[in-house]
Design an enzyme around this catalytic site. Structure first.
Site, short mmCIF file in Angstrom:
data_model
loop_
_atom_site.label_atom_id
_atom_site.label_comp_id
_atom_site.label_asym_id
_atom_site.label_seq_id
_atom_site.Cartn_x
_atom_site.Cartn_y
_atom_site.Cartn_z
CD GLU A 1 -2.69 -0.83 2.60
OE1 GLU A 1 -3.08 -1.89 3.11
OE2 GLU A 1 -2.86 0.29 3.11
CB CYS B 1 2.28 7.39 3.44
SG CYS B 1 2.48 6.11 4.68
CB CYS C 1 5.86 -5.45 9.53
SG CYS C 1 7.01 -4.72 10.73
CB CYS D 1 2.91 -3.27 16.59
SG CYS D 1 4.62 -2.72 16.50
CB CYS E 1 0.32 -2.83 13.37
SG CYS E 1 0.88 -2.54 11.67
N GLY F 1 5.57 -2.17 6.85
CA GLY F 1 6.95 -2.59 7.07
C GLY F 1 7.73 -1.70 8.01
CD GLU F 2 11.20 -0.55 11.84
OE1 GLU F 2 10.21 -0.20 12.50
OE2 GLU F 2 12.13 0.24 11.54
CB SER G 1 7.96 6.08 10.85
OG SER G 1 7.30 5.68 12.03
CB SER H 1 6.33 3.72 16.22
OG SER H 1 6.12 4.30 14.95
CG LEU H 2 7.41 5.93 23.10
CD1 LEU H 2 8.87 5.58 22.97
CD2 LEU H 2 7.24 7.24 23.87
CG HIS H 3 2.95 2.71 19.65
ND1 HIS H 3 2.42 3.75 18.94
CD2 HIS H 3 3.68 1.98 18.75
CE1 HIS H 3 2.79 3.65 17.66
NE2 HIS H 3 3.56 2.61 17.53
CG ASN I 1 -7.30 4.20 11.67
OD1 ASN I 1 -8.39 4.74 11.50
ND2 ASN I 1 -6.16 4.80 11.42
CB CYS J 1 -0.03 1.95 5.97
SG CYS J 1 0.13 2.66 4.34
N1 SAH Z 1 7.12 0.20 11.08
C1 SAH Z 1 7.31 1.59 11.23
C2 SAH Z 1 6.69 2.41 10.13
C3 SAH Z 1 5.37 1.94 9.61
S1 SAH Z 1 4.03 1.95 10.77
C4 SAH Z 1 6.80 2.06 12.57
O1 SAH Z 1 6.16 1.29 13.27
O2 SAH Z 1 7.09 3.20 12.90
C5 SAH Z 1 3.64 3.69 10.72
C6 SAH Z 1 2.77 4.16 11.87
O3 SAH Z 1 1.46 3.61 11.80
C7 SAH Z 1 3.33 3.76 13.21
O4 SAH Z 1 3.47 4.86 14.08
C8 SAH Z 1 2.31 2.77 13.67
O5 SAH Z 1 2.31 2.64 15.00
C9 SAH Z 1 1.03 3.30 13.10
N2 SAH Z 1 -0.09 2.36 13.11
C10 SAH Z 1 -0.04 1.04 12.83
N3 SAH Z 1 -1.26 0.48 12.99
C11 SAH Z 1 -2.12 1.46 13.37
C12 SAH Z 1 -3.52 1.50 13.68
N4 SAH Z 1 -4.27 0.41 13.66
N5 SAH Z 1 -4.06 2.68 14.01
C13 SAH Z 1 -3.29 3.80 14.05
N6 SAH Z 1 -1.97 3.81 13.78
C14 SAH Z 1 -1.37 2.65 13.44
FE1 SF4 Z 2 5.59 -3.23 11.82
FE2 SF4 Z 2 5.25 -0.59 12.23
FE3 SF4 Z 2 3.15 -2.26 12.09
FE4 SF4 Z 2 4.74 -2.36 14.19
S1 SF4 Z 2 3.47 -0.63 13.58
S2 SF4 Z 2 3.96 -4.15 13.05
S3 SF4 Z 2 6.71 -1.98 13.28
S4 SF4 Z 2 4.56 -1.79 10.45
#
Ligand code: SAH
Ligand code: SF4
Length: 374
Positions: free
Chosen positions: A95, A114, A121, A125, A128, A172-173, A201, A224-226, A300, A340
């Site tokens: 995507e 983007c 990945c 997480c 995700c 992806g990372e 990111s 991406s801290l969370h 999301n 994404c």
């Molecule tokens: N893997 C890298 C970059 C891609 S993810 C990373 O994790 O930073 C890009 C962003 O999308 C990250 O900050 C991730 O936490 C966020 N993201 C992933 N799934 C999501 C969701 N369901 N709702 C909102 N943000 C999300």
């Molecule tokens: Fe991979 Fe980023 Fe999704 Fe985490 S948030 S699973 S690192 S794409």
């Protein structure tokens, strides 16, 4: 005739000049090929009318013009956000999200792409959709550049301006596909997008953050801290077990110190999981110690998960507790970016990957409206 073995998106201007010289052509032809190919004005060598026909055919036999084909395009926010599903030669799909910021009071308009860096990945997480896929493969540098070119073409056809910014926030990372991502940063600069207008990111690969700081590429870094405590982050971002917060924080500080650029922190807000006042207090402290801005992203929904965003009011209260460093990405742009992986995930869940089925499942991808299938 042999199959094309090089991809145009993966060649610098100098690389392309070498190809032209081998074909007995002058160097200036490189610009005649690259300029319309980058702006989206041409979609094949054969239609590059400024070149002699024989050369167009030679190039088409030798080089692949675009490594990705468009499977689906969906649009939201009155056309300001467009999501593409793109297919690679081996059938894998990624995507790419296009976000237009028309520009307001004193702000210049921006067209942000983007991009995805991997198919799937490995980090996994909890919240995700891409993580649910696991890692299928790395993208090549050309496939990363070609996502930006695919976006340029969509914008060109819609009479919009070319991409100005790129964020690695798709599937992806990026730092897990380090070499291809760094190569794509060099290529993007060569094609015309300065690293200053690029955000990488990461979920927190500490050695690669240090390596990136040493690249002399002035990209911006988002982490991406969370979660701002290890117990919770271990659960949300499993990579935290390898690189816990103290190490990640130190790497963020080193990155800012050695590059002179502040990092930003991404924090997906999940109801009942990381949205307590204590979480906000810990985040506030961590952001202050790194001197980082915090982007709060209400989660999301994703398939096969009951996790969800807190109500809007709770998000605002959380942001207020984090303080002036925090802002909420409520709608479109960054929120669509953050989602994404969901388009592909919803398509993969279908028995038949048809556009009609995709439309039926569009509620899975957040109310997107289908605008075109090629
Ligand atoms: N893997 C890298 C970059 C891609 S993810 C990373 O994790 O930073 C890009 C962003 O999308 C990250 O900050 C991730 O936490 C966020 N993201 C992933 N799934 C999501 C969701 N369901 N709702 C909102 N943000 C999300
Ligand atoms: Fe991979 Fe980023 Fe999704 Fe985490 S948030 S699973 S690192 S794409």
């Amino acid at each position: 005739m042999t199959a094309p073995h090089h991809e145009l998106g993966g060649l610098t201007r100098v690389d392309l000049e070498s190809v032209l010289i081998e074909l007995g052509q002058p160097r200036y032809r490189a610009a005649q090929i690259r300029e319309p190919a980058w702006s989206g004005r041409t979609s094949s060598f054969l239609e590059t009318k400024s070149l002699p026909l024989a050369l167009r055919e030679q190039l088409a036999a030798r080089l692949c013009f675009q490594s990705l084909t468009q499977v689906l395009a969906t649009s939201a926010d009155r056309g300001l956000t467009t999501k593409l599903l793109l297919r690679a030669h081996d059938g894998e799909e990624v995507e790419t999200v296009l976000i237009r910021h028309p520009g307001s009071s004193g702000q210049r308009p921006r067209n942000t792409v983007c991009v995805s860096s991997q198919v799937g990945c490995a980090i996994g997480c909890l919240f995700c959709a891409t993580g649910q896929l696991g890692l299928r493969r790395n993208l090549t540098a050309a496939e990363i550049v070609d996502q930006v070119r695919a976006a340029a073409q969509i914008w060109f056809e819609a009479g919009q301006s070319a991409p100005s910014n790129v964020v690695f926030m798709g599937m992806g990372e990026p730092l897990h596909n380090y070499l291809a991502v760094v190569e794509s940063l060099h290529l993007l600069r060569d094609w015309g997008i300065s690293p200053r207008h690029i955000v990488v990111s990461t979920s927190g690969l500490v050695p690669e953050i240090d390596q990136l700081a040493g690249e002399k590429l002035p990209v911006r870094l988002a982490i991406s801290l969370h979660a701002a405590n290890d117990q919770l982050r271990d659960r949300l971002v499993p990579l935290n077990r390898r690189y816990p917060l103290a190490e990640l924080k130190a790497a963020a500080i080193r990155f800012s110190a050695s590059t002179g650029r502040r990092v930003s922190l991404e924090y997906v807000l999940i109801a009942g999981v990381n949205d307590r006042p204590a979480d906000a207090a810990a985040l506030r402290q961590l952001a202050a110690s790194v001197q980082a801005h915090v982007n709060l992203i209400p989660m999301n929904p994703i398939p096969n998960s009951t996790l969800s965003a807190p109500p809007q009011r709770a998000c605002r209260e959380f942001a207020a507790l984090v303080g002036p460093r925090a802002s909420i990405r409520f709608s479109r742009g960054e929120r669509a970016t953050a989602a994404c992986g969901q388009l592909r995930a919803s398509m993969t869940a279908l028995p038949r990957r048809s556009a009609l089925a995709a439309a039926a499942h569009r509620d899975l991808v957040g109310g997107y409206v289908e605008v075109g299938v090629r």
